[in-house]
Each structure stands twice: as structure tokens, then as C-alpha cells.
Design a protein around this motif. Structure first.
Motif, short mmCIF file in Angstrom:
data_model
loop_
_atom_site.label_atom_id
_atom_site.label_comp_id
_atom_site.label_asym_id
_atom_site.label_seq_id
_atom_site.Cartn_x
_atom_site.Cartn_y
_atom_site.Cartn_z
N LEU A 66 44.69 22.66 108.37
CA LEU A 66 44.13 23.57 107.38
C LEU A 66 43.68 24.83 108.11
CD1 LEU A 66 43.23 24.07 104.45
CD2 LEU A 66 41.06 22.96 105.06
N VAL A 67 44.23 25.98 107.72
CA VAL A 67 43.94 27.24 108.39
C VAL A 67 43.52 28.28 107.36
CG1 VAL A 67 45.58 26.77 110.27
CG2 VAL A 67 46.35 28.05 108.27
N SER A 68 42.84 29.32 107.81
CA SER A 68 42.48 30.42 106.91
C SER A 68 43.73 31.25 106.61
CB SER A 68 41.41 31.30 107.56
OG SER A 68 41.98 32.02 108.65
N ASP A 69 43.63 32.14 105.64
CA ASP A 69 44.76 33.02 105.34
C ASP A 69 45.12 33.88 106.54
OD1 ASP A 69 45.52 32.44 102.58
OD2 ASP A 69 43.54 33.18 102.04
N ASP A 70 44.12 34.41 107.24
CA ASP A 70 44.39 35.22 108.43
C ASP A 70 45.05 34.41 109.53
OD1 ASP A 70 43.37 37.50 107.22
OD2 ASP A 70 41.40 37.35 108.19
N PHE A 72 46.86 31.74 109.06
CA PHE A 72 48.22 31.45 108.60
C PHE A 72 49.14 32.63 108.93
CE2 PHE A 72 51.79 31.41 105.72
CZ PHE A 72 52.15 30.07 105.64
N ASP A 73 48.67 33.84 108.60
CA ASP A 73 49.47 35.04 108.86
C ASP A 73 49.80 35.16 110.35
OD1 ASP A 73 49.40 35.73 106.17
OD2 ASP A 73 47.72 37.13 106.43
N ALA A 74 48.81 34.93 111.21
CA ALA A 74 49.02 35.03 112.65
C ALA A 74 49.98 33.95 113.14
CB ALA A 74 47.70 34.95 113.40
N ALA A 75 49.80 32.71 112.68
CA ALA A 75 50.68 31.62 113.09
C ALA A 75 52.10 31.86 112.57
CB ALA A 75 50.15 30.28 112.58
N PHE A 76 52.21 32.32 111.33
CA PHE A 76 53.53 32.59 110.75
C PHE A 76 54.25 33.67 111.56
CE2 PHE A 76 56.19 34.71 107.42
CZ PHE A 76 57.11 33.68 107.28
N HIS A 101 51.67 25.59 97.29
CA HIS A 101 51.01 24.44 96.67
C HIS A 101 49.50 24.62 96.64
CE1 HIS A 101 54.87 22.62 96.76
NE2 HIS A 101 54.87 22.35 98.06
N HIS A 102 48.90 24.13 95.58
CA HIS A 102 47.45 24.07 95.42
C HIS A 102 46.80 25.45 95.55
CE1 HIS A 102 47.79 19.71 95.48
NE2 HIS A 102 48.69 19.90 96.43
N GLY A 103 47.52 26.48 95.16
CA GLY A 103 46.98 27.83 95.18
C GLY A 103 46.94 28.49 96.55
N GLY A 104 47.62 27.91 97.51
CA GLY A 104 47.62 28.48 98.86
C GLY A 104 49.04 28.67 99.36
N ARG A 105 49.17 28.69 100.67
CA ARG A 105 50.48 28.80 101.31
C ARG A 105 50.61 27.71 102.35
NH1 ARG A 105 50.43 34.41 103.97
NH2 ARG A 105 48.23 33.91 104.15
N ARG A 122 45.16 25.91 101.80
CA ARG A 122 44.29 25.24 100.84
C ARG A 122 44.50 23.74 100.98
NH1 ARG A 122 43.54 29.76 101.01
NH2 ARG A 122 43.15 31.31 99.41
N PRO A 123 43.41 22.99 100.95
CA PRO A 123 43.59 21.53 101.05
C PRO A 123 44.29 21.00 99.80
CG PRO A 123 41.29 22.08 100.60
CD PRO A 123 42.01 23.37 100.82
N TYR A 124 45.04 19.95 99.98
CA TYR A 124 45.72 19.32 98.85
C TYR A 124 44.67 18.67 97.96
CZ TYR A 124 50.24 19.89 101.19
OH TYR A 124 51.36 20.39 101.78
N THR A 125 44.85 18.81 96.68
CA THR A 125 43.95 18.18 95.72
C THR A 125 44.77 17.27 94.82
OG1 THR A 125 44.19 20.08 94.23
CG2 THR A 125 42.29 20.09 95.70
N PHE A 126 44.29 16.06 94.64
CA PHE A 126 44.97 15.08 93.83
C PHE A 126 43.94 14.43 92.92
CE2 PHE A 126 47.30 15.25 97.88
CZ PHE A 126 48.55 15.58 97.41
N PRO A 127 44.34 14.02 91.73
CA PRO A 127 43.41 13.35 90.83
C PRO A 127 42.82 12.10 91.50
CG PRO A 127 45.46 13.87 89.70
CD PRO A 127 45.66 14.19 91.16
N GLY A 128 41.55 11.90 91.35
CA GLY A 128 40.89 10.73 91.91
C GLY A 128 40.50 10.86 93.37
#
Length: 129
Positions: A66-70, A72-76, A101-105, A122-128
Motif C-alpha cells: 500500500l503506497v501513497s499516490d506520490d 505510486f507515481d514515483a514507483a511507476f 480498483h477500490h477508487g485507487g490505482r 487504496r486498500p482493498y475493501t470487501f463486504p464483511g
């Protein structure tokens, strides 16, 4: 005390190569070699201890970061500059794409030992859960 993951051992063909590969892409530091391990620490205190093992004994694993948007950009940018093949999906059917997925990249790539590496914003979110 609550239970937390502290470290895990990552089998590799070359512990230093794999540790340096991941650290370089994610902007992390490679720690001091300790016995058979080359560690890479993450921000939440989990250490990946890379260990050299015979190639035939490596079982492919999946590691998600799990990384921040910044971050992610640097790693990408580092991934694309290095010419590393990446995918939007873990099966490798969507090369050269990222997912949302889940509103992120997110994206997937392989490390030198063949482990599936994933970065998500963004962390994955699942019901339950």
C-alpha cells in the motif's frame, strides 16, 4: 499486546539482487545483511528478509504494498524507466495497464525470483471485512 506481522522470509535466487530490486522500485533502503538475510524494511515495521535458496525450491508468492499516490507515481516512473513489464491484473492478461480498483490505482510486476509484486494506492475493501 496486539498481534502484528513483524517480518517474513522471501525466497530468492540472489538475496541481494531481489532486495535491491524491490528497494529501488519502491524507494526503500536495503538493510545490513544479517546471516543469510538481506532485509528491506517497510514503513509499517514489517521487514522482508530476502534469502538465497536453490531456484527449484522457490514457490511463487504474492506481496502487495500500500503506497501513497506520490509513491505510486514515483514507483511507476521507475518501473517504466527500467522497462519492467507490468500488468493491471494478477494473471498478467492486461500488460502495460494499471487498474483503478477500490477508487485507487494499482499494478502488478514480477521480481527477479518470479514473485508477484503489487502496488496499490487504496486498500482493498470487501463486504464483511
Amino acid at each position: 499486546m496486539s498481534v502484528e506481522l513483524n517480518h517474513t522470509i522471501v525466497h530468492s535466487r540472489d538475496n541481494r539482487e531481489s532486495a535491491e530490486f524491490l528497494a529501488r522500485l519502491l524507494g526503500l533502503e536495503v538493510g545490513t545483511e544479517w546471516g543469510p538475510f538481506v532485509p528491506v524494511d517497510t514503513a509499517n515495521g514489517v521487514t522482508l528478509d530476502f534469502a538465497t535458496v536453490p531456484a527449484e525450491s522457490i514457490v511463487t508468492q504474492h506481496y502487495a504494498f500500500l503506497v501513497s499516490d506520490d509513491e505510486f507515481d514515483a514507483a511507476f516512473e521507475r518501473i517504466t524507466e527500467a522497462g519492467i513489464t507490468y500488468f493491471a491484473d494478477p494473471q498478467g492478461r492486461q500488460p502495460g495497464e494499471i487498474n483503478h480498483h477500490h477508487g485507487g490505482r494499482g499494478l502488478y510486476f514480477l521480481d527477479p525470483a518470479g514473485h508477484g509484486m503489487e502496488i496499490i494506492t487504496r486498500p482493498y475493501t470487501f463486504p464483511g471485512r
